[in-house]
Design a protein around this motif. Structure first.
Motif, PDB file in Angstrom:
ATOM      1  N   ILE A   4       0.837  -1.199   0.000  1.00 30.53           N
ATOM      2  CA  ILE A   4       0.000   0.000   0.000  1.00 30.53           C
ATOM      3  C   ILE A   4       0.873   1.251   0.000  1.00 30.53           C
ATOM      4  CG2 ILE A   4      -1.670   1.343   1.346  1.00 30.53           C
ATOM      5  CD1 ILE A   4      -2.828  -1.339   2.303  1.00 30.53           C
ATOM      6  N   ARG A   5       1.939   1.262   0.793  1.00 30.46           N
ATOM      7  CA  ARG A   5       2.849   2.414   0.817  1.00 30.46           C
ATOM      8  C   ARG A   5       3.439   2.673  -0.560  1.00 30.46           C
ATOM      9  NH1 ARG A   5       7.914   3.751   0.667  1.00 30.46           N
ATOM     10  NH2 ARG A   5       8.600   1.585   0.393  1.00 30.46           N
ATOM     11  N   ARG A   6       3.859   1.616  -1.233  1.00 23.92           N
ATOM     12  CA  ARG A   6       4.468   1.779  -2.558  1.00 23.92           C
ATOM     13  C   ARG A   6       3.424   2.194  -3.587  1.00 23.92           C
ATOM     14  NH1 ARG A   6       8.464  -3.139  -3.834  1.00 23.92           N
ATOM     15  NH2 ARG A   6       8.782  -1.770  -5.661  1.00 23.92           N
ATOM     16  N   TRP A   7       2.178   1.782  -3.403  1.00 19.87           N
ATOM     17  CA  TRP A   7       1.095   2.249  -4.280  1.00 19.87           C
ATOM     18  C   TRP A   7       0.868   3.751  -4.096  1.00 19.87           C
ATOM     19  CZ3 TRP A   7      -3.763   3.776  -2.080  1.00 19.87           C
ATOM     20  CH2 TRP A   7      -4.726   4.146  -3.019  1.00 19.87           C
ATOM     21  N   ARG A   8       0.829   4.185  -2.840  1.00 18.99           N
ATOM     22  CA  ARG A   8       0.642   5.618  -2.560  1.00 18.99           C
ATOM     23  C   ARG A   8       1.773   6.450  -3.168  1.00 18.99           C
ATOM     24  NH1 ARG A   8      -1.324   4.440   3.118  1.00 18.99           N
ATOM     25  NH2 ARG A   8      -3.523   5.013   3.147  1.00 18.99           N
TER      26      ARG A   8
END
Length: 264
Positions: free
Chosen positions: A201-205
């Motif tokens: 999720i962090r890398r998606w953001r």
């Protein structure tokens, strides 16, 4: 898109599909298996997804050797009739094997295949992909039973009306069986990775991983589980979620329903 929104064109009929959140224990607590679809795919090209795909007509074969909760129980859990529930569970098992090399089956209702590496297994996997072999035939030939108890119902997402290729997808969760390993099998994916849900999720953001809302929302649900045992024990109500596009002065915006764990 505007023709559908204005009612001038009827939405495409969604196809039934099954997707599996395959998880394993890691130093961080929990990792999930993700694969990136090749750029030539007509649906979600270049996006990171979980193993899965459309239901094949042969997934409804009543000859599939079966262990674990019967299709009538899955029908209740998935909000489907019994034939469709059977097909969805079979599609989940088949697609997971096709796209990761992991087979949720065993020689008995209490055993699971220990290893699916080797040329003979790869031949079977390729035969499933090109449809020269059905799941029922694979299980029968190898003396295996499908282990429906290794799956957990997780969520249900329906593609927005305006999309030309639409799917009614049931998401399942499963823990990587002991002894088995995923492998990069190519085909529809050009990259695979095990990753902690919150890291994905962090890398998606940050714009590092391209993902569709259902993938992100389901990853967010996994962040509530610290271990594979938590995933196995999760009790989730399966409610259909269908995002929609709305047109306003500033253009067309995707709206995810309230109450859905989609971290913006």
């Amino acid at each position: 898109m505007r023709d559908v929104l204005a009612g001038r064109v009827a939405p495409a009929e969604p196809r039934d599909a099954a997707t599996v959140l395959l998880v394993r224990r890691a130093v961080c607590g929990l990792e999930v298996y993700l694969l990136r679809r090749v750029s030539s795919m007509r649906f979600a090209p270049g996006r990171y997804v979980f193993p899965g795909g459309s239901v094949d007509p042969r997934d409804s074969d009543r000859g599939v050797r079966w262990a674990g909760p019967p299709p009538r129980e899955w029908a209740h859990a998935l909000g489907a009739d019994e034939p469709l529930a059977r097909a969805l569970v079979c599609a989940a098992v088949r697609e997971t094997f096709e796209e990761s090399g992991v087979l949720l089956a065993g020689p008995s209702e209490t055993e699971v295949v220990a290893d699916t590496r080797g040329d003979d297994w790869e031949d079977d996997r390729r035969a499933l992909v090109d449809r020269s072999l059905s799941l029922a035939e694979l299980l029968d030939r190898r003396g295996l039973v499908l282990r429906s108890d290794l799956l957990r119902p997780w969520s249900r997402w329906i593609t927005p009306d305006v999309e030309p290729h639409r799917y009614d997808t049931r998401f399942f969760a499963a823990v990587l069986p002991e002894g088995q390993q995923t492998r990069d099998v190519g085909g529809e994916a050009d990259h695979v990775a095990w990753m902690a849900p919150n890291e994905a999720i962090r890398r998606w953001r940050n714009g590092e991983l391209a993902m569709l809302p259902p993938t992100v929302a389901n990853l967010n649900g996994l962040t509530e589980c610290a271990t594979p045992e938590d995933v196995r024990a999760a009790e989730r109500e399966i409610v259909p979620v269908q995002p929609e596009f709305r047109e306003a002065a500033g253009g067309i915006t995707l709206i995810v329903p309230d109450g859905v764990g989609y971290p913006l």
